[in-house]
Motif scaffolding. Structure first.
Motif, short mmCIF file in Angstrom:
data_model
loop_
_atom_site.label_atom_id
_atom_site.label_comp_id
_atom_site.label_asym_id
_atom_site.label_seq_id
_atom_site.Cartn_x
_atom_site.Cartn_y
_atom_site.Cartn_z
N ARG A 118 -80.89 81.65 -66.75
CA ARG A 118 -81.62 81.29 -65.53
C ARG A 118 -83.09 81.14 -65.88
N ASN A 123 -83.19 83.59 -58.96
CA ASN A 123 -83.27 82.25 -58.34
C ASN A 123 -84.50 82.05 -57.47
N PRO A 127 -83.03 77.91 -58.08
CA PRO A 127 -81.87 78.36 -58.85
C PRO A 127 -81.68 77.53 -60.12
N HIS A 148 -78.03 74.68 -57.92
CA HIS A 148 -77.18 75.87 -58.08
C HIS A 148 -75.75 75.48 -58.44
#
Length: 151
Positions: A118, A123, A127, A148
């Motif tokens: 990530r 997020n 995200p 996402h």
């Protein structure tokens, strides 16, 4: 979770644990940015890309300072996560990546699975995911997804 997927995850973690035990030293993640797709650079160079570029740099420093065993055992919000090859093909719509073809040495070493980290933990504000391949302890970022769609 299928038996094959469990076995693959176990073998990846076992590899890092065995390397640490054999060499009696810790292994750390390294990054090779030589295989990024053009869209990777476009996102970083876009008007709002300054934040992404800075965040990518910060995440690379953070993740390369953490032992691989710990990194693989972290929650997916702050570590590395593997995406099985079937899910990657469907979700990421990836067919082949230059330098990682099935017949190329790097492609054989990396296997079929994809890994992601990530860009922003939890997020926030996006995200965003950095998607790539992992060979031993080297992560090869290939592209960035700002949505996402990988979960």
């Amino acid at each position: 979770m299928s038996n094959q997927k469990k076995q693959d995850e176990k073998s990846t973690k076992d590899y890092f644990i065995s390397q640490i035990r054999e060499k009696e030293k810790r292994l750390y993640l390294s990054f090779n940015l030589g295989f990024t797709e053009p869209s990777f650079c476009d996102i970083l160079d876009s008007n709002d890309g300054n934040n992404h570029h800075k965040q990518l740099h910060n995440r690379m420093i953070e993740m390369s300072s953490i032992d691989m065993v710990e990194l693989l055992m972290r929650r997916k919000t702050s570590g590395l996560e593997k995406i099985d090859s079937e899910k990657a093909v469907k979700t990421l719509k990836v067919k082949s990546i230059k330098g990682f073809g099935a017949e190329e040495t790097r492609g054989k070493l990396a296997g079929k699975d994809w890994w992601f980290m990530r860009l922003y933990t939890n997020n926030n504000p996006l995200p965003a995911r950095v998607v790539g391949k992992l060979i031993n302890q080297t992560f090869y970022p290939i592209f960035i997804r700002l949505d996402h769609s990988l979960d």
